[in-house]
Structures are given as C-alpha cells and as structure tokens.
Design a protein around this motif. Sequence first.
Motif, mmCIF file in Angstrom:
data_model
loop_
_atom_site.group_PDB
_atom_site.id
_atom_site.type_symbol
_atom_site.label_atom_id
_atom_site.label_comp_id
_atom_site.label_asym_id
_atom_site.label_seq_id
_atom_site.Cartn_x
_atom_site.Cartn_y
_atom_site.Cartn_z
ATOM 1 N N VAL A 162 3.802 4.580 10.625
ATOM 2 C CA VAL A 162 4.608 3.376 10.446
ATOM 3 C C VAL A 162 3.733 2.221 9.971
ATOM 4 N N LEU A 163 4.083 1.655 8.818
ATOM 5 C CA LEU A 163 3.406 0.461 8.323
ATOM 6 C C LEU A 163 4.375 -0.695 8.454
ATOM 7 N N ASP A 164 3.899 -1.764 9.074
ATOM 8 C CA ASP A 164 4.786 -2.873 9.356
ATOM 9 C C ASP A 164 4.183 -4.182 8.859
ATOM 10 N N GLY A 165 4.780 -4.739 7.830
ATOM 11 C CA GLY A 165 4.334 -6.035 7.296
ATOM 12 C C GLY A 165 2.878 -6.051 6.870
ATOM 13 N N VAL A 166 2.452 -4.986 6.171
ATOM 14 C CA VAL A 166 1.037 -4.881 5.815
ATOM 15 C C VAL A 166 0.716 -5.681 4.546
ATOM 16 N N HIS A 197 -3.847 -10.237 -4.369
ATOM 17 C CA HIS A 197 -2.992 -9.767 -3.290
ATOM 18 C C HIS A 197 -2.605 -8.323 -3.598
ATOM 19 N N VAL A 198 -3.357 -7.355 -3.056
ATOM 20 C CA VAL A 198 -3.177 -5.965 -3.492
ATOM 21 C C VAL A 198 -2.095 -5.213 -2.729
ATOM 22 N N LEU A 199 -1.827 -5.600 -1.495
ATOM 23 C CA LEU A 199 -0.692 -5.023 -0.776
ATOM 24 C C LEU A 199 0.174 -6.177 -0.288
ATOM 25 N N ARG A 200 1.448 -6.169 -0.677
ATOM 26 C CA ARG A 200 2.332 -7.277 -0.331
ATOM 27 C C ARG A 200 3.434 -6.817 0.607
ATOM 28 N N ASP A 201 3.314 -7.245 1.836
ATOM 29 C CA ASP A 201 4.361 -7.033 2.816
ATOM 30 C C ASP A 201 4.942 -5.611 2.758
ATOM 31 N N ILE A 202 4.078 -4.645 2.998
ATOM 32 C CA ILE A 202 4.497 -3.244 2.922
ATOM 33 C C ILE A 202 5.129 -2.796 4.243
ATOM 34 N N ASN A 203 6.348 -2.332 4.180
ATOM 35 C CA ASN A 203 7.000 -1.714 5.335
ATOM 36 C C ASN A 203 7.367 -0.301 4.937
ATOM 37 N N LEU A 204 6.840 0.654 5.694
ATOM 38 C CA LEU A 204 7.087 2.046 5.335
ATOM 39 C C LEU A 204 7.025 2.881 6.600
ATOM 40 N N GLY A 263 -5.385 -6.905 5.684
ATOM 41 C CA GLY A 263 -5.444 -8.324 6.050
ATOM 42 C C GLY A 263 -4.588 -8.618 7.261
ATOM 43 N N ASP A 264 -3.279 -8.393 7.148
ATOM 44 C CA ASP A 264 -2.454 -8.483 8.343
ATOM 45 C C ASP A 264 -1.342 -7.451 8.335
ATOM 46 N N GLY A 265 -0.584 -7.413 9.425
ATOM 47 C CA GLY A 265 0.392 -6.350 9.617
ATOM 48 C C GLY A 265 -0.201 -5.272 10.508
ATOM 49 N N THR A 266 0.597 -4.240 10.785
ATOM 50 C CA THR A 266 0.075 -3.162 11.630
ATOM 51 C C THR A 266 0.378 -1.812 10.999
ATOM 52 N N ILE A 267 -0.511 -0.870 11.285
ATOM 53 C CA ILE A 267 -0.297 0.517 10.880
ATOM 54 C C ILE A 267 -0.454 1.349 12.138
ATOM 55 N N SER A 268 0.532 2.182 12.432
ATOM 56 C CA SER A 268 0.341 3.058 13.586
ATOM 57 C C SER A 268 0.637 4.496 13.216
ATOM 58 N N ILE A 269 -0.061 5.384 13.898
ATOM 59 C CA ILE A 269 0.093 6.810 13.664
ATOM 60 C C ILE A 269 0.469 7.459 14.977
ATOM 61 N N ASP A 270 1.591 8.131 14.981
ATOM 62 C CA ASP A 270 2.103 8.764 16.198
ATOM 63 C C ASP A 270 2.148 7.771 17.350
ATOM 64 N N GLY A 271 2.614 6.571 17.050
ATOM 65 C CA GLY A 271 2.791 5.557 18.079
ATOM 66 C C GLY A 271 1.541 4.785 18.447
ATOM 67 N N GLU A 272 0.380 5.195 17.868
ATOM 68 C CA GLU A 272 -0.868 4.538 18.247
ATOM 69 C C GLU A 272 -1.353 3.646 17.103
ATOM 70 N N PRO A 273 -1.504 2.340 17.354
ATOM 71 C CA PRO A 273 -1.992 1.470 16.284
ATOM 72 C C PRO A 273 -3.430 1.833 15.910
ATOM 73 N N LEU A 274 -3.778 1.672 14.634
ATOM 74 C CA LEU A 274 -5.139 1.991 14.188
ATOM 75 C C LEU A 274 -6.134 1.113 14.922
#
Lengths: 258, 214
Positions: free
Chosen positions: A19-23, A31-38, A70-81
């Motif tokens: 899960v990528l949230d507001g990356v 600005h190479v990644l803009r507000d990525i939600n996936l 830069g900001d936002g969160t990425i988590s894998i199987d419920g665990e944030p990186l």
Amino acid sequence: MTAPVDEEPRAAVGEPLVVLDGVNKWYGDLHVLRDINLSVARGEVVVVIGPSGSGKSTLCRAINRLETIGDGTISIDGEPLPEEGKALARLRADVGMVFQAFNLFAHKTILENVTLGPIKVRKQKKADAEERARELLDRVGVGHQADKYPAQLSGGQQQRVAIARALAMEPKVMLFDEPTSALDPEMIKEVLDVMVDLAKRGMTMIVVTHEMGFARTAGDRVVFMSDGQIVEENTPEEFFTNPQSDRAKDFLGKILKH
Amino acid sequence: MAVWDAREQLLTGFGITLRLTLVAAVAALVLGTVLGAMRVSPIPPLRWLGTAYVELVRNTPLTLVFFFMVFVAPRLDIILEFRTSAYIALSVYTAAFVCEAVRSGINSVSTGQAEAARAVGMTFGQNLRLVVLPQAMRSVIPTLVNIFVALTKNSSVAAGFFVGELFGLGRTLAIRNPAEGVAMLCGVAVLYLIITIPSGVLAERLERKVAIAR
C-alpha cells in the motif's frame, strides 16, 4: 525450512499487500513522484507503464526503499517500511527484486547467486538451499548452467537466474524494474515466459515494463504513469482498447502504431 | 670478500626486514580494510573517524610516525620494545594507504551489486563482506602490491630507530669496511629485490587466478 513459494498457504486473494499512501518524492526541485496512492492486493499482477522519466522505476524502487521518499507512507503486509537497518533488511528479504541490469553477483557462480540469500539471510542449511536453488534454476530453464559465472551466460539466461535468486527468498511480492529492457529481442520472450508462469502460480507482482503483450496476457491491472503521477488505472483490456486520458491515448498511439 | 664474510649478519638483517614487512603488511591490510569500510559506512561518525585517520597519517612523514612511537610514546608511559614500535609505526602508516586503495576498489564495484545484495535482505555488513569487498579486493591487487613494495623499502626507516634490520646492518658493515662499502650496499639492495620482485610476480599470478569476467 519453509515450504516452496507455490505451495505456501496464502491469505485470501484480494487483501492489500503493498500500500502506497500519498507518496511524494523530489530530486531537488524535480517532483518525481506526485501524490501516489496505490494498493496492490495479494496475488495481483500490476503492470506499471508510461513514458521514460515518468517515475515508474522510481516508484518500483521505492517499494523496497532502494529509493527513499519525501513524504507519504509505504507499507508491505501491514508493516510500514522501516528506516535503513536490520528491520529494513528483514523486510527486503520478503520482497523479491529483479533489475533491468540483472545485477547477478559477478564473483559467484549461478548456484551461489541463488543460495547466498537463503544461506546468509534466511540461515538455511547449505544442502537445503542448494536443493531448492537447483529446483528453481530448472524451473527457469538454466539448471545446466549452475556452475558457470554470470558473465558466461546470455542476458536472457542471467535475467532468469535473477528471477530464481529472488524466488529463492520466498518473497511475498516480486518487483520487476524493466526486466527486459536490456535484452536482445529474441531473449525477451524467454524471460516473459518465466514471468507469465509466475503470475499464473499466484505470485503478487509489480512489473514496470514496456512489454504491452505481457501486460495483456498476465496483468490484472495496468497503472499508467506520466510526469510522476498515476494518470490512469484500469484492466489491461479496458486500458488498451479504451484509454480515458489524453496522455494515455497519446502514449498508446505512439507505441502501438508500428 | 667482505660481503660474503658478512653474509650471516646480512641474512639476520634480511630476516628482520622480512618479518617487519610481513607482519606490517598483514596488520595494515586488516586495519586498512576496516578503515576503508568505515569510510563508506552509513554511520557518519565512523566515516569522519576513517577520513581523519587517513588525512592525518597519510600526510605525516613515516620518520615522524617512528619518532612519535620511539620518543614521544614513552613520555605518555607507553613503553615498547624498539622492534614492537617499528611494527606499529609501519602498520599504522601503511594502513592509511591500504584504506584508500580499498575505498577506490569499493567505488569501482557497480552500485547494482550492492543494490542486489540489499534487495535480498543483506545487512550493510553482509553486503560489504560477501558481495562488495570480495570484488573490490580483486580490482585493487596491483595497487596493494605497490603499497607493499613501498612498505618493504619503508621498513628501512626502522634502522634510524634502533632496529637492526637489513639496511641498518648493511650501513654499519659498510662504515666498518669503507673499501667495500659500495659492494656491501649493493648486497643490501639485492636482498631487498629478493623480497620485492617475487611478491610482484606472486601478486600477478593471484590477480590472474581470481580475475572475474565482467
């Protein structure tokens, strides 16, 4: 020893795994990644396409934190990186990665390339790791090359070894960063065949690629990126036959014309 | 002939030089590799420490390092045998050069190798030990040989600090027999070559043996 990937009991397909949230990510002012939600579900095959410089490789590399964000969160199987360190290493062990340039360990034989992670990171016994490695090498069709060094193999063979190396860690998800872009045309198919087989076995995959054929046969979903943004997301069939955004229409027009 | 008559003394000196060189080479290789790893470490204080060491030691004349070990250290209540001081001075000094060689070797390994190692879940230490250093060391063998040849010759500085190694003994013998002085020092030079030339040949073999196709 854990069971091989294909026999591992899986949680229900459909539950979010990556899960990528507001990356967001910047390189200086760029600005190479803009507000990525996936959100990628367990067992899903997501194909990321888009023009060069659209940020798709950066996105892929950010998922196992080879690129920081830069900001936002990425988590894998419920665990944030986690931050760089032991916890991140543990998490990366569960995320397989296949690079454009293969990046096989140049000083190790093919077999050693596949067993190094299981022995050193997973602490498996050498004999067990080798047995499993040989199975995987056979599966990707390079079993007879086990004692050679990477430079003695063709690009297509090296990339298949790289896939076997990632699979030996029994990952929860596999990331492919343009896995066929450095290959001669006649070798692309042998690598894609392995990837299609993997998708059929239920592996969760995020694939950055220019191979539209692969997206159609194996993809559950296409994510189209441009200028660091996700512009469009759809099933491959819908996306290729009926793109919604102008950017996607333009891109498809350019690549499908010839 | 005086050189032949003095062979036993010269060989004693040769033995001491050989031991100084070998011990310092091994110690410098270990210390230099650790320093090199520190210089690429993700922990900033380790990097600073490594950099400070290299800049300080590399830019100090070896004679001064010896001087410190033999004359200054005793004032700090560190009293060592002259031979031990020589081992330490040579190791500490040579390690700075080994460190820089190792660091350049590490930089020559493509970043993809380290990324692949990280991607399979290796820690920084595993990555360095199992993937990066084995490849880095292969590429710096010629540089390391240069450093060890220099070390062999640098060991003669110990003669000025009460260690009766090859050069020191040769000089004493030459002064005692002025008529044969030149011959005596030529004999000394040949004995140095007996150490340095084979080590170069050996290294070249090693280099070919461990070469990896890229």
